[in-house]
Design an enzyme around this catalytic site. Structure first.
Site, PDB file in Angstrom:
ATOM      1  N   GLY A  97       0.774  -1.241   0.000  1.00  0.00           N
ATOM      2  CA  GLY A  97       0.000   0.000   0.000  1.00  0.00           C
ATOM      3  C   GLY A  97       0.801   1.284   0.000  1.00  0.00           C
ATOM      4  N   HIS A 122       1.061   0.729 -13.310  1.00  0.00           N
ATOM      5  CA  HIS A 122       1.836  -0.463 -13.646  1.00  0.00           C
ATOM      6  C   HIS A 122       3.330  -0.102 -13.689  1.00  0.00           C
ATOM      7  CE1 HIS A 122       2.645  -4.382 -15.249  1.00  0.00           C
ATOM      8  NE2 HIS A 122       3.416  -3.823 -16.168  1.00  0.00           N
TER       9      HIS A 122
HETATM   10  C1  GRF Z   1       3.272  -1.069  -7.559  1.00  0.00           C
HETATM   11  O1  GRF Z   1       4.568  -1.283  -8.064  1.00  0.00           O
HETATM   12  C2  GRF Z   1       2.295  -0.929  -8.676  1.00  0.00           C
HETATM   13  O2  GRF Z   1       2.860  -0.395  -9.833  1.00  0.00           O
HETATM   14  C3  GRF Z   1       1.860  -2.349  -8.938  1.00  0.00           C
HETATM   15  O3  GRF Z   1       1.827  -2.941  -7.666  1.00  0.00           O
HETATM   16  C4  GRF Z   1       2.761  -2.286  -6.810  1.00  0.00           C
HETATM   17  C5  GRF Z   1       2.020  -1.929  -5.566  1.00  0.00           C
HETATM   18  O4  GRF Z   1       2.869  -1.425  -4.580  1.00  0.00           O
HETATM   19  N1  GRF Z   1       0.590  -2.385  -9.629  1.00  0.00           N
HETATM   20  P1  GRF Z   1       2.267  -0.814  -3.245  1.00  0.00           P
HETATM   21  O5  GRF Z   1       1.380  -1.885  -2.614  1.00  0.00           O
HETATM   22  O6  GRF Z   1       1.470   0.398  -3.607  1.00  0.00           O
HETATM   23  O7  GRF Z   1       3.441  -0.496  -2.393  1.00  0.00           O
END
Ligand code: GRF
Length: 211
Positions: free
Chosen positions: A15, A112
Protein backbone atom coordinates in the site's frame (compact mmCIF):
# COMPACT_ATOMS: atom_id res chain seq x y z
CA UNK A 1 -19.57 23.67 -7.36
CA UNK A 2 -19.08 20.16 -8.73
CA UNK A 3 -19.44 17.36 -6.19
CA UNK A 4 -16.19 15.90 -4.94
CA UNK A 5 -15.39 12.44 -6.28
CA UNK A 6 -15.59 9.63 -3.75
CA UNK A 7 -12.62 7.34 -4.35
CA UNK A 8 -12.14 3.65 -3.53
CA UNK A 9 -8.57 2.38 -3.53
CA UNK A 10 -8.14 -1.35 -4.15
CA UNK A 11 -4.93 -2.85 -2.78
CA UNK A 12 -3.70 -6.36 -2.03
CA UNK A 13 -0.41 -5.61 -0.37
CA UNK A 14 1.95 -3.05 1.07
CA UNK A 15 0.00 0.00 0.00
CA UNK A 16 2.80 2.50 -0.58
CA UNK A 17 0.84 3.99 -3.48
CA UNK A 18 -2.23 4.27 -1.26
CA UNK A 19 -0.06 6.11 1.25
CA UNK A 20 1.24 8.46 -1.45
CA UNK A 21 -2.35 9.28 -2.42
CA UNK A 22 -3.37 9.89 1.20
CA UNK A 23 -0.32 12.11 1.82
CA UNK A 24 -0.81 14.06 -1.38
CA UNK A 25 -4.42 14.76 -0.50
CA UNK A 26 -3.40 16.20 2.84
CA UNK A 27 -1.23 18.91 1.33
CA UNK A 28 -2.41 19.35 -2.25
CA UNK A 29 -6.08 18.63 -2.77
CA UNK A 30 -6.77 15.94 -5.41
CA UNK A 31 -10.33 17.14 -5.83
CA UNK A 32 -11.66 13.88 -4.44
CA UNK A 33 -11.67 11.96 -1.18
CA UNK A 34 -10.51 8.43 -0.48
CA UNK A 35 -13.50 7.07 1.41
CA UNK A 36 -12.87 3.33 1.04
CA UNK A 37 -9.92 0.97 0.87
CA UNK A 38 -10.81 -2.48 -0.37
CA UNK A 39 -8.71 -5.63 -0.30
CA UNK A 40 -8.94 -9.28 -1.29
CA UNK A 41 -6.26 -10.06 1.33
CA UNK A 42 -7.04 -9.98 5.03
CA UNK A 43 -3.41 -9.22 5.90
CA UNK A 44 -2.87 -6.42 3.36
CA UNK A 45 -0.81 -3.70 4.99
CA UNK A 46 -2.90 -1.23 3.00
CA UNK A 47 -5.91 -1.97 5.23
CA UNK A 48 -3.94 -0.84 8.29
CA UNK A 49 -2.87 2.33 6.51
CA UNK A 50 -6.53 3.06 5.79
CA UNK A 51 -7.62 2.55 9.39
CA UNK A 52 -4.79 4.74 10.64
CA UNK A 53 -6.14 7.52 8.46
CA UNK A 54 -9.78 6.98 9.43
CA UNK A 55 -10.69 5.58 6.04
CA UNK A 56 -13.18 2.71 5.88
CA UNK A 57 -11.23 -0.52 5.26
CA UNK A 58 -13.03 -3.55 3.85
CA UNK A 59 -11.71 -7.06 3.24
CA UNK A 60 -13.85 -9.55 1.37
CA UNK A 61 -12.67 -13.15 1.30
CA UNK A 62 -12.75 -14.42 -2.31
CA UNK A 63 -12.80 -17.97 -0.91
CA UNK A 64 -16.33 -17.38 0.38
CA UNK A 65 -17.76 -16.81 -3.10
CA UNK A 66 -18.58 -19.48 -5.68
CA UNK A 67 -17.51 -17.47 -8.70
CA UNK A 68 -15.53 -14.38 -9.55
CA UNK A 69 -18.75 -12.80 -10.79
CA UNK A 70 -20.38 -13.34 -7.39
CA UNK A 71 -17.35 -11.75 -5.74
CA UNK A 72 -17.33 -8.71 -7.99
CA UNK A 73 -21.13 -8.33 -7.67
CA UNK A 74 -20.69 -8.02 -3.92
CA UNK A 75 -17.93 -5.47 -4.45
CA UNK A 76 -20.21 -3.56 -6.80
CA UNK A 77 -22.93 -3.40 -4.12
CA UNK A 78 -20.40 -2.01 -1.68
CA UNK A 79 -19.19 0.59 -4.20
CA UNK A 80 -22.76 1.64 -4.93
CA UNK A 81 -23.63 2.02 -1.28
CA UNK A 82 -20.53 4.17 -0.81
CA UNK A 83 -21.39 6.26 -3.91
CA UNK A 84 -17.94 5.63 -5.37
CA UNK A 85 -17.08 7.65 -8.47
CA UNK A 86 -13.55 6.41 -9.08
CA UNK A 87 -11.74 3.14 -8.39
CA UNK A 88 -7.98 3.45 -8.03
CA UNK A 89 -6.15 0.14 -8.29
CA UNK A 90 -2.93 0.26 -6.30
CA UNK A 91 -1.32 -3.15 -6.28
CA UNK A 92 -4.66 -4.99 -6.49
CA UNK A 93 -3.56 -8.44 -7.55
CA UNK A 94 -6.87 -9.61 -8.93
CA UNK A 95 -8.14 -9.06 -12.46
CA UNK A 96 -11.53 -7.32 -12.39
CA UNK A 97 -14.36 -9.24 -14.04
CA UNK A 98 -15.82 -7.76 -17.24
CA UNK A 99 -18.96 -7.09 -15.14
CA UNK A 100 -17.20 -4.76 -12.68
CA UNK A 101 -14.86 -3.28 -15.30
CA UNK A 102 -17.94 -2.55 -17.43
CA UNK A 103 -19.92 -0.95 -14.61
CA UNK A 104 -17.07 1.46 -13.92
CA UNK A 105 -15.87 1.91 -17.48
CA UNK A 106 -13.75 5.06 -17.74
CA UNK A 107 -13.73 5.36 -13.96
CA UNK A 108 -11.00 2.87 -12.97
CA UNK A 109 -7.31 3.77 -12.92
CA UNK A 110 -4.34 1.43 -12.50
CA UNK A 111 -0.63 1.94 -12.10
CA UNK A 112 1.84 -0.46 -13.65
CA UNK A 113 5.60 -0.56 -12.98
CA UNK A 114 6.69 -0.79 -16.64
CA UNK A 115 6.08 1.01 -19.91
CA UNK A 116 2.96 -0.65 -21.27
CA UNK A 117 2.31 -2.47 -23.50
CA UNK A 118 5.64 -4.04 -22.52
CA UNK A 119 6.02 -6.27 -19.49
CA UNK A 120 2.42 -6.68 -18.45
CA UNK A 121 1.51 -8.72 -15.41
CA UNK A 122 2.78 -9.12 -11.89
CA UNK A 123 6.54 -9.00 -12.44
CA UNK A 124 6.98 -5.98 -14.69
CA UNK A 125 10.09 -4.63 -12.98
CA UNK A 126 11.98 -7.93 -12.80
CA UNK A 127 11.02 -8.94 -16.33
CA UNK A 128 12.14 -5.62 -17.82
CA UNK A 129 15.41 -5.88 -15.91
CA UNK A 130 16.01 -9.50 -16.96
CA UNK A 131 15.16 -8.72 -20.56
CA UNK A 132 17.98 -6.20 -20.65
CA UNK A 133 15.91 -3.25 -21.83
CA UNK A 134 17.69 0.07 -21.45
CA UNK A 135 14.54 2.00 -20.68
CA UNK A 136 11.58 1.05 -18.55
CA UNK A 137 9.22 3.11 -16.43
CA UNK A 138 5.76 3.60 -15.02
CA UNK A 139 2.35 3.69 -16.68
CA UNK A 140 -0.94 5.01 -15.34
CA UNK A 141 -3.87 3.80 -17.40
CA UNK A 142 -7.61 3.34 -17.44
CA UNK A 143 -8.71 -0.22 -16.82
CA UNK A 144 -10.73 -2.35 -19.16
CA UNK A 145 -11.47 -6.06 -18.95
CA UNK A 146 -8.05 -7.06 -20.32
CA UNK A 147 -4.89 -7.22 -18.24
CA UNK A 148 -2.87 -3.95 -18.15
CA UNK A 149 -4.53 -2.85 -21.35
CA UNK A 150 -6.78 0.25 -21.17
CA UNK A 151 -6.06 3.75 -22.52
CA UNK A 152 -2.86 5.32 -21.18
CA UNK A 153 -3.09 8.46 -19.04
CA UNK A 154 0.58 9.01 -18.19
CA UNK A 155 3.98 7.40 -18.57
CA UNK A 156 7.38 8.24 -17.20
CA UNK A 157 10.53 6.56 -18.39
CA UNK A 158 13.68 5.66 -16.53
CA UNK A 159 17.04 4.60 -17.94
CA UNK A 160 18.46 1.32 -16.74
CA UNK A 161 22.19 1.76 -16.37
CA UNK A 162 24.88 -0.91 -16.34
CA UNK A 163 25.28 -0.71 -12.60
CA UNK A 164 21.63 -0.72 -11.65
CA UNK A 165 20.59 -3.54 -9.36
CA UNK A 166 17.01 -4.68 -9.62
CA UNK A 167 16.42 -3.41 -6.07
CA UNK A 168 17.65 0.06 -7.01
CA UNK A 169 15.47 0.03 -10.08
CA UNK A 170 12.48 -0.97 -7.98
CA UNK A 171 13.07 1.88 -5.53
CA UNK A 172 13.35 4.42 -8.34
CA UNK A 173 10.21 3.09 -10.00
CA UNK A 174 8.26 3.38 -6.76
CA UNK A 175 9.41 6.98 -6.34
CA UNK A 176 8.05 7.79 -9.78
CA UNK A 177 4.80 5.96 -9.00
CA UNK A 178 4.27 7.92 -5.81
CA UNK A 179 4.76 11.17 -7.69
CA UNK A 180 2.69 10.59 -10.83
CA UNK A 181 -0.25 8.55 -9.52
CA UNK A 182 -1.68 11.34 -7.33
CA UNK A 183 -1.30 13.74 -10.26
CA UNK A 184 -3.26 11.43 -12.55
CA UNK A 185 -5.98 10.99 -9.92
CA UNK A 186 -6.11 14.76 -9.52
CA UNK A 187 -6.59 15.21 -13.27
CA UNK A 188 -9.42 12.68 -13.17
CA UNK A 189 -11.16 14.29 -10.19
CA UNK A 190 -10.96 17.69 -11.81
CA UNK A 191 -12.65 16.37 -14.94
CA UNK A 192 -9.49 16.92 -16.99
CA UNK A 193 -9.22 13.50 -18.65
CA UNK A 194 -10.88 12.89 -21.98
CA UNK A 195 -10.81 9.37 -23.45
CA UNK A 196 -10.99 9.08 -27.23
CA UNK A 197 -10.51 5.50 -28.32
CA UNK A 198 -7.10 4.43 -27.03
CA UNK A 199 -5.98 7.99 -26.39
CA UNK A 200 -6.37 10.06 -23.28
CA UNK A 201 -6.18 13.83 -23.53
CA UNK A 202 -5.74 16.38 -20.78
CA UNK A 203 -8.37 18.97 -21.60
CA UNK A 204 -6.57 22.06 -20.33
CA UNK A 205 -3.47 21.14 -22.33
CA UNK A 206 -5.34 20.79 -25.60
CA UNK A 207 -4.96 23.48 -28.21
CA UNK A 208 -8.33 24.51 -29.42
CA UNK A 209 -9.46 22.43 -32.39
CA UNK A 210 -6.86 19.74 -31.76
CA UNK A 211 -9.41 16.92 -31.53
C1 GRF B 1 3.27 -1.07 -7.56
O1 GRF B 1 4.57 -1.28 -8.06
C2 GRF B 1 2.29 -0.93 -8.68
O2 GRF B 1 2.86 -0.39 -9.83
C3 GRF B 1 1.86 -2.35 -8.94
O3 GRF B 1 1.83 -2.94 -7.67
C4 GRF B 1 2.76 -2.29 -6.81
C5 GRF B 1 2.02 -1.93 -5.57
O4 GRF B 1 2.87 -1.43 -4.58
N1 GRF B 1 0.59 -2.38 -9.63
P1 GRF B 1 2.27 -0.81 -3.25
O5 GRF B 1 1.38 -1.88 -2.61
O6 GRF B 1 1.47 0.40 -3.61
O7 GRF B 1 3.44 -0.50 -2.39
Amino acid sequence: MAERIRIAVFASGFGSNLQALIDFNKKDDMGGDIVLVFSNKSNAHALGRARKNNIKAVFLDPGKFNTRDDYDSEIFKLLKSERIGLIVLAGYMYLLTPFLAGKFQGRILNIHPALLPSFKGTHGIQEAFDHGVKITGVTVHFVDEKLDHGPIVAQEAINISQDHSVQELEEEIHKIEHRIYPMAVKYFCNGELLIKGRKVFIKSKLDRGQI
